[in-house]
Design a protein around this motif. Structure first.
Motif, mmCIF file in Angstrom:
data_model
loop_
_atom_site.group_PDB
_atom_site.id
_atom_site.type_symbol
_atom_site.label_atom_id
_atom_site.label_comp_id
_atom_site.label_asym_id
_atom_site.label_seq_id
_atom_site.Cartn_x
_atom_site.Cartn_y
_atom_site.Cartn_z
ATOM 1 N N THR A 20 31.396 67.590 -54.352
ATOM 2 C CA THR A 20 30.215 67.197 -53.588
ATOM 3 C C THR A 20 29.696 68.392 -52.799
ATOM 4 O O THR A 20 30.425 69.368 -52.580
ATOM 5 C CB THR A 20 30.539 66.051 -52.621
ATOM 6 O OG1 THR A 20 31.540 66.497 -51.691
ATOM 7 C CG2 THR A 20 31.046 64.833 -53.372
ATOM 8 N N THR A 54 24.736 58.265 -59.162
ATOM 9 C CA THR A 54 25.433 57.737 -57.991
ATOM 10 C C THR A 54 24.630 58.014 -56.732
ATOM 11 O O THR A 54 24.082 59.109 -56.560
ATOM 12 C CB THR A 54 26.828 58.370 -57.847
ATOM 13 O OG1 THR A 54 27.559 58.190 -59.055
ATOM 14 C CG2 THR A 54 27.600 57.750 -56.692
ATOM 15 N N ARG A 69 26.464 52.918 -58.149
ATOM 16 C CA ARG A 69 26.507 53.759 -59.345
ATOM 17 C C ARG A 69 26.061 52.982 -60.565
ATOM 18 O O ARG A 69 26.431 51.815 -60.770
ATOM 19 C CB ARG A 69 27.920 54.299 -59.590
ATOM 20 C CG ARG A 69 28.024 55.060 -60.940
ATOM 21 C CD ARG A 69 29.377 55.703 -61.156
ATOM 22 N NE ARG A 69 29.594 56.753 -60.191
ATOM 23 C CZ ARG A 69 30.761 57.007 -59.614
ATOM 24 N NH1 ARG A 69 31.794 56.251 -59.888
ATOM 25 N NH2 ARG A 69 30.880 57.999 -58.752
ATOM 26 N N SER A 75 24.111 67.692 -57.599
ATOM 27 C CA SER A 75 24.152 66.720 -56.497
ATOM 28 C C SER A 75 23.412 67.299 -55.301
ATOM 29 O O SER A 75 23.344 68.518 -55.116
ATOM 30 C CB SER A 75 25.591 66.379 -56.124
ATOM 31 O OG SER A 75 26.332 67.535 -55.795
ATOM 32 N N GLU A 78 23.977 60.964 -50.264
ATOM 33 C CA GLU A 78 24.278 61.885 -51.355
ATOM 34 C C GLU A 78 23.825 61.271 -52.676
ATOM 35 O O GLU A 78 24.101 60.093 -52.963
ATOM 36 C CB GLU A 78 25.783 62.169 -51.400
ATOM 37 C CG GLU A 78 26.180 63.154 -52.485
ATOM 38 C CD GLU A 78 27.686 63.346 -52.531
ATOM 39 O OE1 GLU A 78 28.213 63.616 -53.622
ATOM 40 O OE2 GLU A 78 28.334 63.213 -51.470
ATOM 41 N N ASP A 85 33.883 68.903 -63.110
ATOM 42 C CA ASP A 85 33.269 68.425 -61.871
ATOM 43 C C ASP A 85 34.266 67.630 -61.034
ATOM 44 O O ASP A 85 33.879 66.828 -60.195
ATOM 45 C CB ASP A 85 32.050 67.557 -62.186
ATOM 46 C CG ASP A 85 31.231 67.212 -60.945
ATOM 47 O OD1 ASP A 85 31.010 68.109 -60.110
ATOM 48 O OD2 ASP A 85 30.844 66.033 -60.797
ATOM 49 N N ASP A 107 23.902 61.954 -56.879
ATOM 50 C CA ASP A 107 24.589 62.717 -57.928
ATOM 51 C C ASP A 107 24.139 62.254 -59.301
ATOM 52 O O ASP A 107 23.856 61.068 -59.512
ATOM 53 C CB ASP A 107 26.106 62.527 -57.844
ATOM 54 C CG ASP A 107 26.687 62.886 -56.499
ATOM 55 O OD1 ASP A 107 26.112 63.775 -55.842
ATOM 56 O OD2 ASP A 107 27.690 62.277 -56.107
ATOM 57 N N TRP A 108 24.123 63.209 -60.225
ATOM 58 C CA TRP A 108 23.952 62.885 -61.649
ATOM 59 C C TRP A 108 25.031 63.628 -62.421
ATOM 60 O O TRP A 108 25.285 64.812 -62.168
ATOM 61 C CB TRP A 108 22.572 63.286 -62.153
ATOM 62 C CG TRP A 108 22.413 63.161 -63.656
ATOM 63 C CD1 TRP A 108 22.700 62.075 -64.415
ATOM 64 C CD2 TRP A 108 21.935 64.168 -64.562
ATOM 65 N NE1 TRP A 108 22.430 62.320 -65.750
ATOM 66 C CE2 TRP A 108 21.952 63.608 -65.860
ATOM 67 C CE3 TRP A 108 21.480 65.474 -64.403
ATOM 68 C CZ2 TRP A 108 21.553 64.309 -66.982
ATOM 69 C CZ3 TRP A 108 21.076 66.186 -65.535
ATOM 70 C CH2 TRP A 108 21.107 65.603 -66.797
ATOM 71 N N TYR A 109 25.673 62.926 -63.331
ATOM 72 C CA TYR A 109 26.724 63.521 -64.163
ATOM 73 C C TYR A 109 26.371 63.280 -65.621
ATOM 74 O O TYR A 109 26.093 62.138 -66.024
ATOM 75 C CB TYR A 109 28.072 62.897 -63.844
ATOM 76 C CG TYR A 109 29.219 63.367 -64.720
ATOM 77 C CD1 TYR A 109 29.964 64.482 -64.369
ATOM 78 C CD2 TYR A 109 29.553 62.684 -65.893
ATOM 79 C CE1 TYR A 109 31.024 64.913 -65.162
ATOM 80 C CE2 TYR A 109 30.600 63.105 -66.696
ATOM 81 C CZ TYR A 109 31.340 64.217 -66.315
ATOM 82 O OH TYR A 109 32.379 64.643 -67.114
ATOM 83 N N LYS A 128 22.761 66.448 -50.976
ATOM 84 C CA LYS A 128 23.209 65.655 -49.842
ATOM 85 C C LYS A 128 22.271 65.872 -48.672
ATOM 86 O O LYS A 128 22.012 67.007 -48.271
ATOM 87 C CB LYS A 128 24.638 66.050 -49.442
ATOM 88 C CG LYS A 128 25.247 65.164 -48.361
ATOM 89 C CD LYS A 128 26.715 65.505 -48.151
ATOM 90 C CE LYS A 128 27.364 64.575 -47.144
ATOM 91 N NZ LYS A 128 28.815 64.864 -46.971
#
Length: 814
Positions: free
Chosen positions: A187, A323, A341, A249, A261, A157, A263-265, A251
Motif C-alpha cells: 500500500t 478495492t 472489493r 494504488s 485507499e 504485490d 487499489d487495482w490489481y 491513498k
C-alpha cells in the motif's frame, strides 16, 4: 489460442514497460524534492527510512534482516502474535526475497506441514494448499477478503503472507477446517522509494519487478507495483510460464486520521502446463496383492520426459480486483475501517494428464494422453466493516474487534470438446502400443515426443454445459482479548453466518433422439438451493509468567456448508453431486454441514531482546459429518470422521543483528477414523465392509516435515544464507479390490496406495551490496539437483518438481 495469448503477454509487457519508463523519469525530481529530509520511521509496515544521497528510501528486508512480524494485519487480531493462542506463521517480505518465492505455492514451501495438492479436471489447476490434512483452497484471502477462485497467485504485490493453522472459520467464514492463508498487499507509504529488480537464470528464467512509492504531498500518496515473468523449468522439457501484472494504488489522507485507499490489481498468465509423471501400476496389474506405487522412475524414463502435446496444451488466467478501503482513527483510540472489493478471475486450460488407468504404463511401457480441460470464471463482491479499539471494565482491560460483512459470489465452469456436437476429447485411453489410438493419443513411457502434431479441434461447450453456482453471505463477528492483571489473558471470539447457495449442474448427457448439441440448445437448467445458519467460535486462555513468554490452551471451530467451494475446487459435499437415493433426488436441505473442531496447547517466547519468536504447540483437529455413500441405497450419508494430532515447533527472527532464521518442524500423524461402508457384489453374494480409506493417513498429509532458512551478514556488504526442506512420504490415495463371500463377509483381494517418496531439498543464496543504490543476489534452488515430487494426485500422476535452478538478481533502489 496460444497465439492470441502470447500476443496479449507481449502487449502487457509493453504497457508495463512504458508505464515504468514514465515513472523513472520522475526520479530526479523525487531526489531533488527530498534534499535535506531527515531519517524517519515508515508508516504502516516496519523498516526505517534512510537518507541516501538526498533520496529517502525504505530499507528492504535484505538490508534490515527482518524475519519477525509482531502482529497480524487484520483488526480482528486483538493481540500481538506472542499473545495470540493459535499457531500462526507470517512469511515476511524478506523471506519472500531471500528464498526467491515468486508465487504463493513457492512461498508456502517455507512452512512445514503444508503440501500442495495436484489438480486435474474436477480438481481444477490452481493453488490447492493442504493445512493439517484439509484442502484449504477455499480458505485463501487477500487483505482479509476471500479469494476463492482456482488460480495461481503471484507475490510481486505482496508484503507478507499470514498462515493460521487450526479451525479458523470464526475469522473469515466458511471453510478453514485446517487453517487459512491471508496475503497482505503493498500500500502507499509516507516515504519516497523506488525498487527495481531484474533476474536471469537457467532454464530461460527472466523476471523484472518494479515497486515505486511516491507521496504527492502530505495528503495524497501513490504506489505502483509491476512484474514481468518468463521461465521454463530446469529438468522439465517443453513446459513454460509467462505472466505479467500491475498493481497501482492511491491513498488520500496519507498522514491523517482519516484515509481512503483505492487499489487495482491485474494479473495475466499463460503457460504450457507440466503434466507430471504417471504412476507405475494400477491395482489391476500391480505385482503383489498389497502394493504401494510411486511415479515411474528414471530407470524407466528420462528425468525430463514430457507427455503433453505442444500443439494442443495451454493454460490462461486473468485476474482483476478493485478495492476501496476507508479508515478513520478516533481520538478515543477506536478505529473504523470499511473494505469493499470486486474481483473477477477467468481460467481456461487443456492439458495432458499421463494416464495410468488402463495399466499401460506397467504392462506395455506406454502412456495414454488423457485430455483434461476447463474454462471457468469466478466473480464476486464483498463489503466488510470493522470497528476495533480498547476499553476497561473495572480491573479488566479489553482489546476488541467487531465486524459485519456481506458478500456475494458466482462462478461457472465448463469443458472443451473436440467439436461443436459435444464429442469428448480423449479420456482413459487403452494403449497396448505407442502408436495405438488416433491423433497421437498414446506415447512411449521411455521416449515421449511432445512435438507430435495435434490436428483436431478445440471447442468450448455451450452455455448449458457449464456447471453454475452462486452464494451470498451476511455475517457478524466479535473478538476480545481480556487482560486479567499482568499475567492472565482470555481470548474469545464468535461469528454468525447466514449462508445461501445455489447450484446448477451442467447438462452432459444427450436427451432421447437428440444429439448433445441439440440437448444443450433446448433443455432447461435445474437449480438446487440451500440455506445455512452457522455459528463458529474460538476461545483461549493465556498465562504470562514473564512479559516475553506465554503459555496457552485454546479451541476453535470451523464449518464447511455444502456448496461452499462454488464449483471451484475439490468439493466432497457439493449440491450438484450424486445426491440421490435409489435413483431419486433428495433435498439439498438433507445435506449436512461438515464440522471441524481444533484443540491446541502451546507456548510462545520472544528471545534475544524480542527479536526472535519461538513457538511450540501440540494440537488435535477432528472433522465430523464428512460425506460418505450409503452402501445399501447409493445415497448420501454423513458418518465420516477423521482426526489429526501432532506437535509443531516454529521459529522466526534474528538470533543476532547479523544472523536470522525462519522455519520449524511438524509431526502430524493423521487417521481416517470412519470412512463409511462400501457394498461388494460377487455373483449372488452381497456384503458390506469399511471403505479402503478406513484407518489410513490423510492424502497430501506427510507425517513429518521440516524447514530451515537462514542468512548471516558476513560483512556489512556481504550476506550468505541457505535453506533446507524435508518432506515426509505423501500419499495420494487408497483403493482395493474385494470379493463378497456367501457368509456375508468381504475378502480384500488386492490393495493399492499411490504416494510420492520423502525427500530433502537444499537451497543457497548470497547477496552483495555494491553501494546504497545497487545490490546483487544469487539464489541456487534445489542446489543438489534432487529428483523429487511436490504433488501427489489420487490416481494417474504425480507432479515432478524443477531441478537445480540458479538465478541472479540485480536490485536498484532509490
Amino acid at each position: 489460442m496460444p497465439t492470441t495469448t502470447s500476443r496479449s503477454i507481449a502487449q502487457g509487457a509493453s504497457t508495463l514497460a512504458i508505464g515504468c519508463i514514465g515513472l523513472f523519469s520522475a526520479f530526479p525530481a523525487m531526489a531533488q524534492d527530498q534534499q535535506g529530509q531527515q531519517q524517519g520511521q515508515q508508516q504502516g509496515r516496519g523498516g526505517e527510512g534512510q537518507n541516501l544521497g538526498g533520496v529517502t528510501v525504505t530499507d528492504t528486508a535484505v538490508d534490515e534482516g527482518t524475519y519477525k512480524v509482531e502482529r497480524l494485519s487484520s483488526p480482528k487480531a486483538t493481540a500481538p502474535l506472542v499473545d495470540t493462542p493459535k499457531s500462526i506463521t507470517v512469511i515476511s517480505r524478506q523471506v519472500l526475497d531471500d528464498t526467491n518465492a515468486t508465487s504463493l505455492s513457492e512461498a508456502l514451501r517455507t512452512i512445514p506441514g503444508i503440501t500442495m495438492g495436484a489438480g486435474e479436471g474436477g480438481n481444477p489447476l490452481g493453488d490447492r494448499p493442504f493445512i493439517r490434512g484439509t484442502d484449504s483452497s477455499n480458505s485463501i484471502y487477500l487483505d482479509g477478503v476471500r479469494d476463492l477462485a482456482a488460480t495461481a497467485r503471484e507475490t510481486f504485490d505482496i508484503d507478507s503472507i499470514e498462515v493460521t493453522k487450526g479451525s479458523d472459520s470464526v475469522t473469515n467464514g466458511s471453510g478453514n477446517g485446517g487453517g487459512s492463508i491471508n496475503m497482505v498487499s503493498k500500500t502507499p507509504q509516507t516515504k519516497r522509494f523506488a525498487n527495481v529488480d531484474g533476474s536471469l537464470g537457467n532454464a530461460d528464467y527472466k523476471r523484472v519487478t518494479v515497486d515505486i512509492n511516491q507521496p504527492i504531498n502530505d495528503f495524497v500518496g501513490v504506489r505502483i507495483a509491476g512484474m514481468y515473468h518468463d521461465q521454463g523449468y530446469a529438468g522439465r522439457d517443453a513446459a513454460w510460464v509467462k505472466r505479467w501484472g500491475i498493481a497501482p494504488s492511491i491513498k488520500f489522507g496519507l498522514n491523517g486520521p482519516t484515509s481512503l485507499e483505492l487499489d487495482w490489481y491485474h494479473l495475466h498468465s499463460t503457460e504450457l502446463p507440466d503434466q507430471g509423471i504417471p504412476y507405475l501400476y494400477t491395482i489391476a496389474n500391480q505385482p503383489s496383492a498389497n502394493y504401494q506405487t510411486a511415479p515411474a522412475g528414471t530407470n524407466l524414463r528420462p528425468r525430463n520426459a514430457f507427455y503433453g502435446l505442444v500443439d494442443r496444451d495451454f493454460r490462461t488466467i486473468n485476474t482483476d480486483a478493485l478495492t476501496a478501503r476507508f479508515e478513520h482513527n478516533f481520538e478515543s483510540g477506536l478505529k473504523l475501517r470499511n473494505t469493499a472489493r470486486y474481483n473477477n478471475t477467468t481460467q481456461e486450460y487443456l492439458w495432458t494428464q499421463p494416464d495410468d488407468s488402463k495399466g499401460n504404463v506397467g504392462t506395455y511401457g506406454t502412456v495414454g494422453r488423457r485430455a483434461l480441460s476447463r474454462y471457468a470464471y469466478q466473480t464476486g463482491y464483498v463489503d466488510q466493516l470493522d470497528l476495533s479499539g480498547q476499553f476497561n471494565t473495572g480491573a479488566l482491560r479489553h482489546s476488541f474487534a467487531a465486524a459485519a460483512e456481506y458478500s456475494w459470489q458466482k462462478s461457472g465452469f465448463g469443458s472443451f470438446y473436440a467439436d461443436a456436437n459435444g464429442t469428448s476429447l480423449p479420456l482413459s485411453i487403452s494403449c497396448p502400443t505407442p502408436t495405438s489410438g488416433t491423433n497421437y493419443n498414446c506415447t512411449s513411457l521411455a521416449s515421449p515426443n511432445y512435438n507430435d502434431p495435434y490436428v483436431g479441434s478445440i471447442v468450448r461447450g455451450a452455455p448449458n454445459s457449464m456447471t453454475l453456482a452462486d452464494s451470498s453471505t451476511a455475517s457478524a463477528s466479535l473478538f476480545d482479548t481480556i487482560s486479567i492483571g499482568e499475567k492472565w489473558k482470555l481470548n474469545l471470539g464468535g461469528r454468525y453466518d447466514h449462508y445461501v447457495t445455489n447450484a446448477s449442474a451442467g447438462i452432459t448427457t444427450a436427451a432421447t433422439g437428440l444429439s448433445l448439441a441439440q440437448t444443450w440448445a433446448t433443455t432447461n437448467r435445474t437449480w438446487v438451493s440451500r440455506t445455512d445458519d452457522i455459528f463458529t467460535y474460538q476461545a483461549g486462555l493465556m498465562y504470562k509468567p514473564v512479559q516475553n513468554g506465554t503459555f496457552y490452551i485454546s479451541t476453535g471451530s470451523a464449518a464447511v456448508p455444502p456448496g461452499s467451494f462454488l464449483a471451484q475446487g475439490s468439493e466432497d459435499n457439493s449440491l450438484t453431486g450424486t445426491n440421490s437415493v435409489n435413483g431419486g433426488a433428495i433435498s439439498a436441505n438433507d445435506l449436512k454441514v461438515q464440522k471441524t473442531t481444533s484443540y491446541e496447547v502451546g507456548t510462545k517466547w520472544e528471545l534475544f531482546d524480542g527479536n526472535l519468536l519461538l513457538t511450540l504447540d501440540g494440537f488435535q483437529t477432528r472433522t465430523t459429518n464428512a460425506r460418505t455413500t450409503d452402501p445399501t441405497t447409493g445415497g448420501v450419508l454423513f458418518v465420516g470422521t477423521k482426526r489429526i494430532r501432532g506437535v509443531e515447533l516454529g521459529f522466526n527472527g534474528n538470533i543476532t543483528p547479523k544472523w536470522n532464521i525462519f522455519g520449524g518442524y511438524v509431526y502430524q500423524p493423521s487417521r481416517v477414523t470412519d470412512a463409511g461402508l462400501t457394498k461388494t457384489v460377487t455373483g449372488a453374494n452381497t456384503a458390506y465392509a469399511v471403505a479402503a480409506a478406513q484407518g489410513k493417513p490423510f492424502p497430501n498429509t506427510p507425517q513429518s516435515s521440516a524447514t530451515l532458512f537462514t542468512n548471516y551478514k558476513v560483512t556489512s556488504k556481504f550476506t550468505l544464507g541457505g535453506g533446507a526442506i524435508y518432506m515426509g512420504k505423501v500419499y495420494g490415495g487408497f483403493s482395493d479390490t474385494r470379493q463378497a463371500n456367501a457368509n456375508g463377509t468381504v475378502t480384500i483381494l488386492t490393495s493399492r496406495a499411490t504416494y510420492v517418496p520423502d525427500y530433502w531439498r537444499f537451497d543457497a543464496n548470497a547477496s552483495y551490496k555494491v553501494n546504497e543504490h545497487l545490490s546483487l543476489r544469487v539464489n541456487a534452488l534445489n542446489i543438489t539437483n534432487k529428483l523429487y515430487y511436490d504433488q501427489a494426485y489420487t490416481t494417474h500422476y504425480a507432479h515432478q518438481a524443477a531441478g537445480r535452478t540458479v538465478i541472479g538478481t540485480l536490485s536498484l533502489k532509490y
